[in-house]
Write an enzyme that holds these catalytic residues in place. Structure first.
Site, PDB file in Angstrom:
ATOM      1  N   GLY A 244       0.828  -1.198   0.000  1.00  0.00           N
ATOM      2  CA  GLY A 244       0.000   0.000   0.000  1.00  0.00           C
ATOM      3  C   GLY A 244       0.860   1.244   0.000  1.00  0.00           C
ATOM      4  CB  SER A 245       0.019   4.731   0.747  1.00  0.00           C
ATOM      5  OG  SER A 245      -0.369   4.741   2.118  1.00  0.00           O
ATOM      6  CB  THR A 246       5.285   5.668   1.418  1.00  0.00           C
ATOM      7  OG1 THR A 246       5.779   5.016   0.234  1.00  0.00           O
ATOM      8  CG2 THR A 246       6.450   5.969   2.342  1.00  0.00           C
ATOM      9  CD  GLU A 247       1.998   8.851   2.122  1.00  0.00           C
ATOM     10  OE1 GLU A 247       1.540   7.808   1.589  1.00  0.00           O
ATOM     11  OE2 GLU A 247       2.704   9.676   1.521  1.00  0.00           O
ATOM     12  N   GLY A 249       2.499   2.580   5.436  1.00  0.00           N
ATOM     13  CA  GLY A 249       3.646   1.761   5.807  1.00  0.00           C
ATOM     14  C   GLY A 249       4.378   2.317   7.012  1.00  0.00           C
ATOM     15  CD  GLU A 266       4.752  -3.568  -3.727  1.00  0.00           C
ATOM     16  OE1 GLU A 266       4.862  -2.354  -4.023  1.00  0.00           O
ATOM     17  OE2 GLU A 266       3.852  -4.298  -4.139  1.00  0.00           O
ATOM     18  CB  CYS A 300       3.113   0.238  -6.512  1.00  0.00           C
ATOM     19  SG  CYS A 300       3.366  -1.512  -6.879  1.00  0.00           S
TER      20      CYS A 300
END
Length: 793
Positions: A244-247, A249, A266, A300
């Site tokens: 999913g999103s870095t935020e 994560g 990821e 992504c």
């Protein structure tokens, strides 16, 4: 229009896929789904239902249960209860279940493809020809791994109960990427599909029933972010795998810091699509279509940053505009459609906002004059040119059908622009020169690089990112290892915290017995350095006697050490053979001073341990010198006209916090695998006996180790750990200490999402080669880059 006219214009009429089988399946379930827990369908414990909507029409498809903490708890308990029986099965028995899943997906492939398309909005051609075949491939491939597990990975055991959270862009494929290796390794699973696209996960749950998969082995709980949060925080989950999103994560890394949960992430990407002047431009344009307009750019690893050599920029842009004008946007079930619907209104709004912001920052926006559907969530293919490298559209992940174009002049500039991002998921390089292609591919910081091709995936080839694109891999041997850990480590006892430093009530005198006073300094950039603080701290022996004073390092010393480590990055470019020679030389020089060093170390740990520690350290250095030119990669042979070169690459600068129980051997056991594969290190030695560095930097100085490859900063471990873990130019943290420091290493590292490797507060017998050395450490010292190269016919 006549047949001849159609042939000349190559225009397509509609070719709709009939959705009646998928809609009939929804009707069989009365368009209402509970959770799949312990092999049966259950109504939600507390919350109600939410609607899953077809983004191409806005119509409701089904009501889906909103998962609560109670639902997650029930699913985790079911997975926990199923774990012993699942692990008691023979590898062959588990392999047969995975094989059955592959066959069942094949049987239902058409219905699954249609269901995926109406739930997600992607064109049916992509669901039918890309996603579902790859789902099948992953279950077949991991059926093989289940069969071979004990012979190929002896000494490893499953993590246990695994929590998995997947995104909405490839709903069923992401499920396969995660469930297949988890089951093959002997884990049980609780999976939460994306809120926008839960239907194919629920169809997969029914397939689990169909093949007779034991109850509780796979559990699927639907819901929104709160459901995922409950899964992440559940105390009985041993591993979290998130895409999913870095935020999000970062939030997961923070939420799991205090636990022993293993974590693989990821995350987002802003992948460069690099085109050189000698490239086959027509092929590059077709690759670009797959790179940025596949799945409406909701990928992504989408090639969303076009980097063009200046000499061919205008020609290439015109070819791209011409090709964009032929793209067909429309109903995803139409087999003649290239670009489907955006998944949800919130995502469509994000795309519009970021494009508007990019234009406001100076980008030129071009969109083809093509027919757009009258209803549904659609955004036209978009080309942004004259983009500045610092623009929001060059830096932030848009996750839509938007291409940001920039130019470069030289290969060096191309690499610099390609790496000008916090992400590092994937990249494409287009050039007819294999030398240029592979030279650039090696320098780009990304987990996957496609040469003269794009968006190639296979179950045998690892996929995952560098830097803020996360860590861990999906697919291949490295992806399987994400769901395994050494059997001895799983049952290792907790480590006792180091005793507090000796604090005598009266000032002690240091006996020197006529020996000239020896002042130990820090070791930074290959030189002895006084601490920035100007202070030192007393070091006491095993019986409390004063042994000497060690420099009290601080934040500035860590900063200087990290800078020195970055300047020594050429160590990674040194051939593996030459690195091995330096390490062998290091062992030789340590052995020449074996008795002398053991004598000094004995004051801290006692004579028997000291002699054993120095001897074991010499052997450990030899061990990693032997591995330096042998821990190489692999060549994968995916079912396409390509090969994938899986290269083990160094991570970069690694911060290391050493154990207190073996001051010399513990340090050597952690620093040497890091060095062997080409990393540089900033090391915080044992606080209980840091004076050992006075002997080590003399060994380093006489062994041809480049200055800055290893930097030693003594001081208060907790303070130095915080600075190291928070430093954005440190790429990984290794912390082998008590539970509180392991948790701190994870918590403080969320800024740049650096890789974290800890002992989870568990005791390691550094004298036992099964625990203190081996592939486990080398795997954490490297990251795998898969370079895909066209090969054969």
């Amino acid at each position: 229009m006549s047949v001849g006219e159609k042939f000349l214009t190559m225009e397509y009429g509609p070719a709709p896929e009939d959705p009646k089988e998928a809609l009939g399946w929804l009707d069989q379930h009365e368009r209402r789904f509970g959770h799949f827990i312990d092999g049966e369908w259950r109504q939600p414990v507390e919350s109600g239902f939410f609607d899953s909507i077809d983004p191409s029409t806005g119509e409701n498809l089904a009501a889906v249960a909103q998962g609560s903490a109670g639902d997650i708890d029930a699913a985790v308990q079911a997975a926990r209860n199923a774990l012993p029986k699942w692990q008691a099965l023979t590898p062959h028995a588990r392999a047969r279940f995975l094989y059955a899943l592959a066959r069942a997906v094949q049987r239902h492939s058409r219905r699954l493809a249609v269901l995926e398309t109406i739930d997600n909005g992607k064109p049916i051609r992509e669901s039918r020809d890309i996603d579902i075949p790859l789902v099948v491939r992953h279950f077949y491939h991991h059926a093989g791994w289940a069969q071979l597990l004990e012979s190929e990975l002896p000494g490893y055991t499953a993590c246990g109960v695994v929590g998995q959270i997947i995104p909405w862009n490839f709903p069923l494929l992401m499920l396969a990427w995660k469930i297949a290796p988890a089951l093959a390794a002997g884990n049980t699973v609780v999976l939460k599909p994306a809120e926008f696209t839960p239907l194919t996960a629920l169809a997969f749950a029914e397939i689990c029933q169909e093949i007779g998969l034991p109850a509780g082995v796979v559990n699927i709980v639907t819901g929104d972010g709160a459901t995922g949060e409950a899964l992440v925080k559940h105390a009985d989950v041993e591993k979290i795998a998130f895409t999913g999103s870095t935020e999000v994560g970062r939030a997961i890394r923070r939420a799991t810091a205090e636990s022993h949960k293993r974590l693989s992430l990821e995350l987002g990407g802003k992948s460069p699509f690099v085109v050189f002047e000698d490239a086959d431009l027509d092929s590059a344009v077709e690759g670009l279509v797959d790179g940025i307009w596949l799945n409406q750019g909701q990928v992504c690893c989408a090639g969303s940053r076009l980097l063009m050599q200046e000499s061919i920029a205008e020609i290439l842009l015109q070819k791209i505009r011409d090709r964009m004008s032929t793209l067909r946007v429309g109903a995803p079930l139409d087999k003649a459609i290239d670009v489907g619907a955006i998944v949800a209104p919130v995502q469509l709004e994000r795309i519009r906002r970021l494009v508007d912001q990019g234009v406001a920052e100076g980008a030129s926006c071009w969109q083809p004059q093509i027919q757009m559907p009258a209803r549904g969530l659609y955004f036209p293919p978009t080309l942004l040119s004259n983009v500045h490298p610092s623009s929001v559209v060059a830096q932030q992940e848009i996750f839509g059908p938007v291409l940001a174009a920039m130019t470069f002049r030289t290969p060096a500039e191309a690499v610099e622009l390609a790496n000008n991002t916090v992400y590092g998921l994937a990249a494409c390089v287009w050039s007819e020169s294999i030398n240029v292609s592979l030279q650039v591919a090696a320098q780009i910081k990304a987990g996957v690089v496609w040469v003269n091709c794009t968006n190639m995936f296979d179950a045998a080839c690892g996929f995952g990112g560098y830097r803020e694109s996360g860590y861990g891999r999906e697919g291949g041997r490295e992806g399987l290892l994400e769901y395994l850990e050494p059997a001895w480590f799983k049952s290792a006892p907790l480590l006792h915290a180091a005793a507090p430093p000796h604090n005598p009530s009266t000032h002690e005198q240091l006996r020197n017995d006529g020996v000239i006073d020896r002042t130990v300094k820090l070791y930074i950039g290959g030189k002895q350095a006084r601490p920035d603080s100007g202070y030192s701290f007393e070091v006491h022996g095993k019986n409390g006697e004063l042994l000497g004073e060690a420099p009290l390092g601080n934040r500035k010393d860590i900063r200087n050490a990290v800078e020195a480590a970055h300047k020594a990055a050429g160590w990674a470019k040194t051939s593996a053979h030459n690195r091995a020679q330096v390490l062998y030389y290091m062992a030789e020089n340590l052995s020449l001073r074996q008795e002398e060093i053991a004598r000094r170390l004995a004051a801290s740990v006692g004579e028997p341990q000291a002699a054993k520690e120095v001897a074991a350290s010499i052997e450990r250095i030899f061990f990693y010198a032997a591995w330096a030119d042998k821990f190489d990669g692999a060549v994968h042979n995916p079912p396409s006209r390509t090969i994938a070169l899986a290269m083990n690459e160094p991570i970069g600068t690694v911060g290391i916090v050493c154990p207190h129980e073996a001051p010399l051997l513990g340090l050597v056991s952690l620093v040497l695998p890091v060095l062997a594969v080409g990393n540089t290190a900033v090391v915080v030695p044992s606080e209980t006996f840091p004076l050992i560095i006075g002997d080590l930097y003399q060994v380093f100085d006489t062994s041809d180790l480049p200055g800055g490859a290893v930097n030693l900063v003594t001081g208060r471990t907790s303070e130095l750990l915080k600075t190291l873990a928070e430093h954005d130019d440190v790429d990984a943290i290794w912390c082998f200490s008590d539970q509180s420091k392991a948790a701190a290493a994870k918590s403080f590292s969320v800024g740049n999402l650096k890789q974290v490797f800890t002992n989870e507060g568990r005791a390691i017998d550094w004298f036992d080669p099964k625990q203190g050395e081996g592939r486990w450490f080398l795997q954490h010292a490297t990251q795998v880059k898969n370079i895909w190269v066209p090969y054969g016919e």
